[in-house]
Design a protein around this motif. Structure first.
Motif, PDB file in Angstrom:
ATOM      1  N   LEU A 225     -52.872   2.319 -42.342  1.00  0.00           N
ATOM      2  CA  LEU A 225     -53.693   2.929 -41.282  1.00  0.00           C
ATOM      3  C   LEU A 225     -54.908   2.052 -40.984  1.00  0.00           C
ATOM      4  CD1 LEU A 225     -54.797   5.155 -39.389  1.00  0.00           C
ATOM      5  CD2 LEU A 225     -55.745   6.287 -41.425  1.00  0.00           C
ATOM      6  N   PHE A 226     -55.633   1.654 -42.051  1.00  0.00           N
ATOM      7  CA  PHE A 226     -56.857   0.876 -41.816  1.00  0.00           C
ATOM      8  C   PHE A 226     -56.540  -0.529 -41.332  1.00  0.00           C
ATOM      9  CE2 PHE A 226     -59.672   4.162 -42.501  1.00  0.00           C
ATOM     10  CZ  PHE A 226     -59.275   4.919 -43.589  1.00  0.00           C
ATOM     11  N   ASP A 227     -55.412  -1.067 -41.740  1.00  0.00           N
ATOM     12  CA  ASP A 227     -54.986  -2.387 -41.235  1.00  0.00           C
ATOM     13  C   ASP A 227     -54.714  -2.271 -39.728  1.00  0.00           C
ATOM     14  OD1 ASP A 227     -52.011  -3.686 -40.575  1.00  0.00           O
ATOM     15  OD2 ASP A 227     -53.517  -5.092 -41.370  1.00  0.00           O
ATOM     16  N   PHE A 228     -54.068  -1.175 -39.333  1.00  0.00           N
ATOM     17  CA  PHE A 228     -53.756  -0.968 -37.893  1.00  0.00           C
ATOM     18  C   PHE A 228     -55.062  -0.835 -37.108  1.00  0.00           C
ATOM     19  CE2 PHE A 228     -51.834   0.267 -34.062  1.00  0.00           C
ATOM     20  CZ  PHE A 228     -52.395   1.426 -33.590  1.00  0.00           C
ATOM     21  N   ILE A 229     -56.004  -0.034 -37.637  1.00  0.00           N
ATOM     22  CA  ILE A 229     -57.270   0.197 -36.922  1.00  0.00           C
ATOM     23  C   ILE A 229     -58.022  -1.120 -36.753  1.00  0.00           C
ATOM     24  CG2 ILE A 229     -59.575   1.236 -37.145  1.00  0.00           C
ATOM     25  CD1 ILE A 229     -58.211   3.725 -38.304  1.00  0.00           C
ATOM     26  N   GLU A 230     -58.058  -1.924 -37.826  1.00  0.00           N
ATOM     27  CA  GLU A 230     -58.820  -3.178 -37.739  1.00  0.00           C
ATOM     28  C   GLU A 230     -58.115  -4.226 -36.881  1.00  0.00           C
ATOM     29  OE1 GLU A 230     -60.250  -1.628 -41.730  1.00  0.00           O
ATOM     30  OE2 GLU A 230     -59.234  -3.561 -41.974  1.00  0.00           O
ATOM     31  N   GLN A 231     -56.774  -4.346 -37.053  1.00  0.00           N
ATOM     32  CA  GLN A 231     -56.081  -5.483 -36.435  1.00  0.00           C
ATOM     33  C   GLN A 231     -55.439  -5.177 -35.088  1.00  0.00           C
ATOM     34  OE1 GLN A 231     -55.968  -8.299 -38.398  1.00  0.00           O
ATOM     35  NE2 GLN A 231     -56.832  -7.254 -40.196  1.00  0.00           N
ATOM     36  N   ARG A 232     -54.910  -3.944 -34.897  1.00  0.00           N
ATOM     37  CA  ARG A 232     -53.968  -3.776 -33.773  1.00  0.00           C
ATOM     38  C   ARG A 232     -54.270  -2.617 -32.836  1.00  0.00           C
ATOM     39  NH1 ARG A 232     -48.975  -3.000 -36.355  1.00  0.00           N
ATOM     40  NH2 ARG A 232     -50.139  -2.533 -38.223  1.00  0.00           N
ATOM     41  N   LEU A 233     -55.200  -1.737 -33.185  1.00  0.00           N
ATOM     42  CA  LEU A 233     -55.463  -0.575 -32.318  1.00  0.00           C
ATOM     43  C   LEU A 233     -55.927  -1.044 -30.937  1.00  0.00           C
ATOM     44  CD1 LEU A 233     -55.874   2.431 -31.690  1.00  0.00           C
ATOM     45  CD2 LEU A 233     -58.064   2.318 -32.889  1.00  0.00           C
ATOM     46  N   LEU A 234     -56.776  -2.041 -30.920  1.00  0.00           N
ATOM     47  CA  LEU A 234     -57.384  -2.527 -29.662  1.00  0.00           C
ATOM     48  C   LEU A 234     -56.308  -2.876 -28.629  1.00  0.00           C
ATOM     49  CD1 LEU A 234     -60.198  -3.228 -28.495  1.00  0.00           C
ATOM     50  CD2 LEU A 234     -59.795  -5.593 -29.206  1.00  0.00           C
ATOM     51  N   HIS A 235     -55.209  -3.495 -29.093  1.00  0.00           N
ATOM     52  CA  HIS A 235     -54.171  -3.941 -28.144  1.00  0.00           C
ATOM     53  C   HIS A 235     -53.059  -2.904 -27.970  1.00  0.00           C
ATOM     54  CE1 HIS A 235     -56.236  -7.704 -28.586  1.00  0.00           C
ATOM     55  NE2 HIS A 235     -56.004  -7.702 -29.884  1.00  0.00           N
ATOM     56  N   TYR A 236     -53.207  -1.746 -28.632  1.00  0.00           N
ATOM     57  CA  TYR A 236     -52.117  -0.764 -28.635  1.00  0.00           C
ATOM     58  C   TYR A 236     -51.641  -0.396 -27.229  1.00  0.00           C
ATOM     59  CZ  TYR A 236     -49.489   3.462 -29.743  1.00  0.00           C
ATOM     60  OH  TYR A 236     -48.496   4.405 -29.841  1.00  0.00           O
ATOM     61  N   PRO A 237     -52.545  -0.074 -26.281  1.00  0.00           N
ATOM     62  CA  PRO A 237     -52.056   0.375 -24.969  1.00  0.00           C
ATOM     63  C   PRO A 237     -51.134  -0.655 -24.307  1.00  0.00           C
ATOM     64  CG  PRO A 237     -54.409   0.731 -25.157  1.00  0.00           C
ATOM     65  CD  PRO A 237     -53.999  -0.075 -26.363  1.00  0.00           C
ATOM     66  N   VAL A 238     -51.450  -1.949 -24.494  1.00  0.00           N
ATOM     67  CA  VAL A 238     -50.656  -2.985 -23.829  1.00  0.00           C
ATOM     68  C   VAL A 238     -49.415  -3.302 -24.653  1.00  0.00           C
ATOM     69  CG1 VAL A 238     -50.665  -5.408 -23.143  1.00  0.00           C
ATOM     70  CG2 VAL A 238     -52.716  -3.981 -22.791  1.00  0.00           C
ATOM     71  N   ARG A 239     -49.583  -3.384 -25.989  1.00  0.00           N
ATOM     72  CA  ARG A 239     -48.475  -3.913 -26.808  1.00  0.00           C
ATOM     73  C   ARG A 239     -47.518  -2.839 -27.302  1.00  0.00           C
ATOM     74  NH1 ARG A 239     -51.430  -8.393 -30.485  1.00  0.00           N
ATOM     75  NH2 ARG A 239     -52.030  -9.827 -28.817  1.00  0.00           N
ATOM     76  N   ARG A 240     -47.905  -1.554 -27.228  1.00  0.00           N
ATOM     77  CA  ARG A 240     -47.065  -0.540 -27.894  1.00  0.00           C
ATOM     78  C   ARG A 240     -45.655  -0.525 -27.296  1.00  0.00           C
ATOM     79  NH1 ARG A 240     -46.173   4.618 -25.856  1.00  0.00           N
ATOM     80  NH2 ARG A 240     -47.017   4.940 -23.784  1.00  0.00           N
ATOM     81  N   ASN A 241     -45.527  -0.922 -26.020  1.00  0.00           N
ATOM     82  CA  ASN A 241     -44.205  -0.908 -25.396  1.00  0.00           C
ATOM     83  C   ASN A 241     -43.604  -2.300 -25.285  1.00  0.00           C
ATOM     84  OD1 ASN A 241     -43.725   1.784 -25.084  1.00  0.00           O
ATOM     85  ND2 ASN A 241     -44.885   1.924 -23.177  1.00  0.00           N
ATOM     86  N   ASP A 242     -44.093  -3.225 -26.122  1.00  0.00           N
ATOM     87  CA  ASP A 242     -43.538  -4.586 -26.079  1.00  0.00           C
ATOM     88  C   ASP A 242     -42.877  -4.898 -27.423  1.00  0.00           C
ATOM     89  OD1 ASP A 242     -44.824  -7.947 -25.428  1.00  0.00           O
ATOM     90  OD2 ASP A 242     -42.874  -7.190 -26.128  1.00  0.00           O
ATOM     91  N   PRO A 243     -41.546  -4.738 -27.493  1.00  0.00           N
ATOM     92  CA  PRO A 243     -40.844  -4.915 -28.775  1.00  0.00           C
ATOM     93  C   PRO A 243     -40.944  -6.338 -29.325  1.00  0.00           C
ATOM     94  CG  PRO A 243     -39.410  -3.929 -27.105  1.00  0.00           C
ATOM     95  CD  PRO A 243     -40.645  -4.409 -26.406  1.00  0.00           C
ATOM     96  N   SER A 244     -41.359  -7.291 -28.480  1.00  0.00           N
ATOM     97  CA  SER A 244     -41.426  -8.676 -28.994  1.00  0.00           C
ATOM     98  C   SER A 244     -42.751  -8.917 -29.713  1.00  0.00           C
ATOM     99  CB  SER A 244     -41.271  -9.677 -27.847  1.00  0.00           C
ATOM    100  OG  SER A 244     -42.405  -9.595 -27.003  1.00  0.00           O
ATOM    101  N   THR A 245     -43.621  -7.875 -29.743  1.00  0.00           N
ATOM    102  CA  THR A 245     -44.875  -8.030 -30.514  1.00  0.00           C
ATOM    103  C   THR A 245     -44.953  -6.891 -31.528  1.00  0.00           C
ATOM    104  OG1 THR A 245     -46.099  -6.530 -29.077  1.00  0.00           O
ATOM    105  CG2 THR A 245     -46.091  -8.871 -28.444  1.00  0.00           C
ATOM    106  N   ASP A 246     -45.836  -7.066 -32.508  1.00  0.00           N
ATOM    107  CA  ASP A 246     -45.986  -6.042 -33.555  1.00  0.00           C
ATOM    108  C   ASP A 246     -47.131  -5.119 -33.145  1.00  0.00           C
ATOM    109  OD1 ASP A 246     -47.128  -6.075 -37.031  1.00  0.00           O
ATOM    110  OD2 ASP A 246     -46.011  -4.598 -35.841  1.00  0.00           O
TER     111      ASP A 246
END
Ligand code: FAD
Ligand code: FO1
Length: 448
Positions: A225-246
């Motif tokens: 959870l904390f790894d997601f918040i620090e590293q990936r939450l910011l890009h979630y809206p754009v990347r959540r629907n892009d299977p080629s990214t994590d």
């Protein structure tokens, strides 16, 4: 204190003196667990000891060794963390309505608290048990931020109708958790040590290789959870629907087994300094979408069959039953990922190898099964069977609702009519190509 609206009385019972037991099933964690917190409140009020019991069944909705291993490893962490709180953890093997009455008699349990789960099998377990015992049974929704029966009294048509009800109730229910206390009364005797190897031998589950990219348990869930918040939450809206990214959080296996509370995730996301839009985009999925799936399974007895689809969807799928399917694949061909469509094959392979298909691909994956099988019923059956065999987060209301959305238009609206799908939303290979780099996704899956 646990908000009383989170608690339902399953059966009244004679008030006796004796320990309280939490029957843990869906929410397999110590922290932030309203069912465990409420069981402790009852035990302290009556000045009696408290224990937790988990009933292991040999077969569970097509679960394989992959999911059982993940679950049992998570339960070992629960056992050791509970023992530090003077709350013994018991693991009983067999059908709940057979093993729990014996357990209750043996320890003189005076009240049973259980967690909530909208799946049919859990209602069967609970009803069968309630016939066999005379003690009170209380049910606590420890899985949803808004208790399922409070969020809405009926099946919701879509996220659009459900969202305002959730938003109105969040201020009352998205509150901080009290801490679980070290239980003031010790258990009357030394609890037996659990033979975890013996439990594994008790299972009657087919073998599917376990996954190694994700570790089970509460500690690992919090780290993710904390790894997601620090590293990936910011890009979630754009990347959540892009299977080629994590771009997704990777939290669903932990949410499915209850290793982490959705309410805990929501509290931490709300505090994150990742900007309003990413936070709201994530909470929309975590709370509105996920709790809408529980609403569907709780209020629709046919959540896993064609019967559960909305009338407009049944009508349109019926009208296109005899349309020629462009391809027809048997379940075995789909399972081995041997179709004409390299994108679909990659999604299937990702699920088999990784135990977690990307969320965007799950929609495309299920919709193509509708397109390439003789009937919607067979499509739904195959999708559920493959989903629940390979996904670590399978056998979950999210899965039944997700497959019903993809194949039967549940929580969706009618779209332009076309062969086979009728007015069910269509997704195409070209559509995916316009959204993300297909080759990159396929290469990523090949490298798994
Ligand atoms: P994130 O995008 O990080 O989302 C965080 C959390 O929000 C998820 O863990 C989940 O609890 C919730 N969420 C996100 N998207 C959805 C959604 N569409 N519906 C409900 N809740 C959502 N989810 C499962 O947990 N188990 C399943 O077996 C499952 N099968 C699915 C089958 C199909 C055909 C479809 C269309 C969806 C399915 N989903 C299932 C829902 C969703 O795809 C997954 O929850 C999500 O991909 C899990 O990955 P994540 O936790 O990294 O997602
Ligand atoms: N819950 C139990 O109470 N006992 C079990 O033996 C059990 C096995 C199991 C295996 C795989 C899986 O995905 C879930 C399993 N669950 C079991 C239920 C689970 O904890 C959830 O309650 C539901 O699957 C989600 O609603």
């Amino acid at each position: 204190m646990t908000n009383a609206k989170r608690i339902r009385t399953i059966r009244e019972g004679a008030i006796k003196k004796g320990p309280v037991a939490l029957w843990m099933s869906r929410d397999q964690r110590v922290d932030d667990n309203w069912a465990l917190l409420h069981a402790q409140e009852r035990a302290i009020e009556n000045r009696v000891p408290l224990c937790t019991v988990f009933v292991l069944v040999p077969r569970f909705l097509g679960a394989t060794s992959r999911q059982y291993q993940f679950m049992l490893d998570g339960l070992r962490e629960v056992e050791s963390r509970l023992s530090e709180k003077n709350i013994p953890f018991f693991l009983e093997c067999g059908p709940p309505a057979a093993v729990l009455p014996r357990f209750i008699r043996k320890w003189g349990i005076s009240a049973l608290v259980k967690d909530f789960d909208p799946l049919r099998i859990k209602a069967e377990w609970t009803n069968a048990l309630a016939q066999e015992v005379d003690i009170p049974i209380y049910e606590v929704d420890a899985h949803n931020v808004i208790p399922c029966w409070v969020a809405s009294r009926k099946q919701e048509f879509s996220a659009r109708t459900f969202r305002p009800k959730i938003q109105r109730l969040l201020p009352e229910f998205l509150d901080e958790f009290p801490k679980l206390k070290k239980h003031p009364l010790r258990w009357p005797s030394r609890p037996p040590t659990i033979d975890w190897e013996k439990c594994t031998r008790f299972l009657d589950a087919e073998h599917v290789p376990e996954v190694t990219w994700i570790k089970p348990g509460e500690r690992a869930a919090r780290r993710r959870l904390f790894d997601f918040i620090e590293q990936r939450l910011l890009h979630y809206p754009v990347r959540r629907n892009d299977p080629s990214t994590d771009g997704q959080s990777g939290l669903s296996p932990y949410l499915h087994f209850g290793h982490i509370s959705a309410q805990r995730i929501a509290l931490e996301i709300a505090k994150a300094d990742a900007g309003k839009q990413p936070r709201e985009a994530f909470l929309e999925e975590l709370i509105v979408r996920r709790e809408l799936a529980d609403n569907y399974c709780f209020y629709n007895a046919h959540y896993d069959t064609f019967q559960g689809f909305p009338e407009w969807a049944k009508k349109t799928l019926d009208a296109h039953r005899n349309d020629r399917r462009p391809y027809i694949y048997a379940k075995e061909q789909l399972e081995s990922g041997h179709t004409h469509d390299p994108l679909w094959n990659a999604a299937q392979l990702e699920m088999v190898k990784r135990g977690k298909m990307h969320g965007y691909m799950r929609m495309y994956w299920a919709k193509k099964i509708l397109e390439w099988t003789p009937s919607p019923e067979q499509a739904q059956e195959i999708a559920i069977a493959l989903n629940d065999r390979y996904e670590i987060d399978g056998r979950d209301p999210n899965g039944y609702a997700g497959i019903a959305w993809s194949i039967g238009g549940v929580h969706d609206r009618a779209w332009a009519e076309r062969p086979v799908f009728g007015k069910i939303r269509y997704m195409s290979y070209e559509g995916c190509r316009s959204k993300f780099n297909i080759e990159e996704y396929i290469a990523h899956v090949q490298a798994l």
